[in-house]
Scaffold this active site. Sequence first.
Site, PDB file in Angstrom:
ATOM      1  N   GLY A  59      33.786  44.503  41.400  1.00 30.27           N
ATOM      2  CA  GLY A  59      34.439  43.203  41.461  1.00 30.27           C
ATOM      3  C   GLY A  59      35.930  43.310  41.683  1.00 30.27           C
ATOM      4  O   GLY A  59      36.488  44.409  41.747  1.00 30.27           O
ATOM      5  N   LYS A  81      46.915  41.114  45.539  1.00 37.84           N
ATOM      6  CA  LYS A  81      46.382  42.402  45.100  1.00 37.84           C
ATOM      7  C   LYS A  81      47.425  43.080  44.216  1.00 37.84           C
ATOM      8  O   LYS A  81      48.520  43.400  44.672  1.00 37.84           O
ATOM      9  CB  LYS A  81      46.068  43.292  46.307  1.00 37.84           C
ATOM     10  CG  LYS A  81      45.465  44.642  45.924  1.00 37.84           C
ATOM     11  CD  LYS A  81      45.085  45.437  47.159  1.00 37.84           C
ATOM     12  CE  LYS A  81      44.485  46.795  46.767  1.00 37.84           C
ATOM     13  NZ  LYS A  81      44.093  47.571  47.965  1.00 37.84           N
ATOM     14  N   ASP A  93      44.393  48.222  34.429  1.00 36.00           N
ATOM     15  CA  ASP A  93      45.527  47.329  34.178  1.00 36.00           C
ATOM     16  C   ASP A  93      45.639  46.208  35.208  1.00 36.00           C
ATOM     17  O   ASP A  93      46.463  45.302  35.069  1.00 36.00           O
ATOM     18  CB  ASP A  93      46.841  48.111  34.117  1.00 36.00           C
ATOM     19  CG  ASP A  93      47.107  48.934  35.375  1.00 36.00           C
ATOM     20  OD1 ASP A  93      46.515  48.616  36.428  1.00 36.00           O
ATOM     21  OD2 ASP A  93      47.903  49.877  35.297  1.00 36.00           O
ATOM     22  N   GLY A  94      44.827  46.263  36.242  1.00 38.44           N
ATOM     23  CA  GLY A  94      44.864  45.211  37.256  1.00 38.44           C
ATOM     24  C   GLY A  94      46.083  45.252  38.146  1.00 38.44           C
ATOM     25  O   GLY A  94      46.312  44.329  38.929  1.00 38.44           O
ATOM     26  N   ARG A 144      47.485  39.272  50.636  1.00 37.19           N
ATOM     27  CA  ARG A 144      46.593  39.551  51.767  1.00 37.19           C
ATOM     28  C   ARG A 144      45.999  38.253  52.301  1.00 37.19           C
ATOM     29  O   ARG A 144      45.748  37.315  51.533  1.00 37.19           O
ATOM     30  CB  ARG A 144      45.461  40.497  51.337  1.00 37.19           C
ATOM     31  CG  ARG A 144      45.958  41.769  50.693  1.00 37.19           C
ATOM     32  CD  ARG A 144      44.890  42.832  50.636  1.00 37.19           C
ATOM     33  NE  ARG A 144      43.774  42.502  49.757  1.00 37.19           N
ATOM     34  CZ  ARG A 144      42.813  43.373  49.428  1.00 37.19           C
ATOM     35  NH1 ARG A 144      42.827  44.602  49.927  1.00 37.19           N
ATOM     36  NH2 ARG A 144      41.831  43.031  48.615  1.00 37.19           N
ATOM     37  N   ASP A 224      31.338  48.564  48.977  1.00 39.50           N
ATOM     38  CA  ASP A 224      32.171  47.454  48.510  1.00 39.50           C
ATOM     39  C   ASP A 224      33.479  47.370  49.281  1.00 39.50           C
ATOM     40  O   ASP A 224      34.264  46.431  49.066  1.00 39.50           O
ATOM     41  CB  ASP A 224      32.445  47.579  47.008  1.00 39.50           C
ATOM     42  CG  ASP A 224      33.116  48.895  46.639  1.00 39.50           C
ATOM     43  OD1 ASP A 224      32.464  49.945  46.778  1.00 39.50           O
ATOM     44  OD2 ASP A 224      34.291  48.889  46.228  1.00 39.50           O
ATOM     45  N   ASP A 234      40.699  46.998  52.517  1.00 39.50           N
ATOM     46  CA  ASP A 234      41.011  47.930  51.432  1.00 39.50           C
ATOM     47  C   ASP A 234      41.667  49.207  51.940  1.00 39.50           C
ATOM     48  O   ASP A 234      41.023  50.240  52.137  1.00 39.50           O
ATOM     49  CB  ASP A 234      39.757  48.258  50.621  1.00 39.50           C
ATOM     50  CG  ASP A 234      39.465  47.159  49.608  1.00 39.50           C
ATOM     51  OD1 ASP A 234      40.188  46.151  49.615  1.00 39.50           O
ATOM     52  OD2 ASP A 234      38.524  47.304  48.820  1.00 39.50           O
TER      53      ASP A 234
END
Length: 456
Positions: A59, A81, A93-94, A144, A224, A234
């Site tokens: 995810g 992002k 930590d994102g 993005r 993914d 990505d």
Amino acid sequence: PHLVALNPRLAAELGLDPATLAGPAGVQALTGNAVPEGARPLASVYSGHQFGVWAGQLGDGRAILLGEADTAAGPQEFQLKGSGRTPYSRMGDGRAVLRSSIREFLGSEAMHGLGIPTTRALMLTGSPAPVIREEVESAAVVTRVAPSFIRFGHFEHFASRGQEAELRTLADFVIDRFYPGCREGDTLGGNPYARLLAQVSERTAALVAQWQAVGFCHGVMNTDNMSILGLTIDYGPFQFMDAFDPRHICNHSDTQGRYAFARQPDVAYWNLFCLAQALMTLIGEEEIALAALETYKNAFPQALQARLRAKLGLEGEAEGDVALMEGLFQQLAQDHVDHTIFWRRLSAHVAGGPVDPVRDLFLDRAGFDAWWRDFAGRLPADRAEAGARMLRTNPKFVLRNHVGELAIREARAGDFTRIQVLLDILHAPFDEHPGHDELAGFPPDWAQQIEISCSS
């Protein structure tokens, strides 16, 4: 947060005001510190195969979709992002770091400049906030933009959980929004989901053919990381090859070489097969699904050969073209010839320049001379025109690792000038750009020590 870089060309394409984006409110909004008016931020769940192994639920662990907006370029999704934790951060930590964010910002725009389908990068913000990776680095956020960020992994997620209703809803949305022709005609038994698979297979084949032609290594072709729209998505451990080597592995984390350059076409098919498995409950018949996958097997070699003929300045198809191409790549691999420089010098020679700059790239001069004689016999009568077409096909500039590394080093010291200079050049990679020849030269020795991995 502070502004690191803005993409004014994309802003203009979208009908957005660069000054507003770069202002305090724009920087706050596109760093994730304020919610833009009308936005409904969300993180989406997906699953996938990573390095060939089922990884289960993944995810948007550090991506937030602000929403879809009507723009001058049509409906586009805007995604941040690196803006922080989400429900799918999996103890992370994102965050994203300045190093990888600069690479994505420039890499995606370099691909767009080359005419290769890709997500786009609108803005890059930075912060002194510390982020721990192999070392402590500073944080950054990339904005993005794409028509959709839906991946193969979204379909795999619902299929793996037996959620057929959700799977059908997702597939119907993708068909109705992006592939409406799948509901027309009677090919593949009139099955719209099989035809969706065939359409995605065809787009993926065209995309990977463009990667191979320009020497682009994705580095982490997990399911993914595969776009349902056939976009490059990505930008992690990617690389434009320097010395040509079919076995080149750009991802330091890829210890088995699964995503080596020459393996990318087969990996793309493997990923499409995973997508087919996810769609099987909707397609129903295995034979129809396999027939849809055949689209890739037919489309990829045709797309790649068309790209290579264009790079060689050839018109039409002729017996012996495949052997001519194979012979060339054997020579390039044998002598580890710089990929981008070879194609550009070859273009300049066909356009009327001397042959020595091309010949000097090879250790095996006799081998090159033999190939050249075969190639010269295949060129059209109007070589000048062929050379001009080649110069519009074979770029002078790509985002080499060492070029990006220099921009990263300067940005870490607070100087973002080089990022904007590179952005302008990479938007027009076929132009000469006098005064910037060093960006199109051979990589320095220290470039061999650059390691790129999945860490970001």
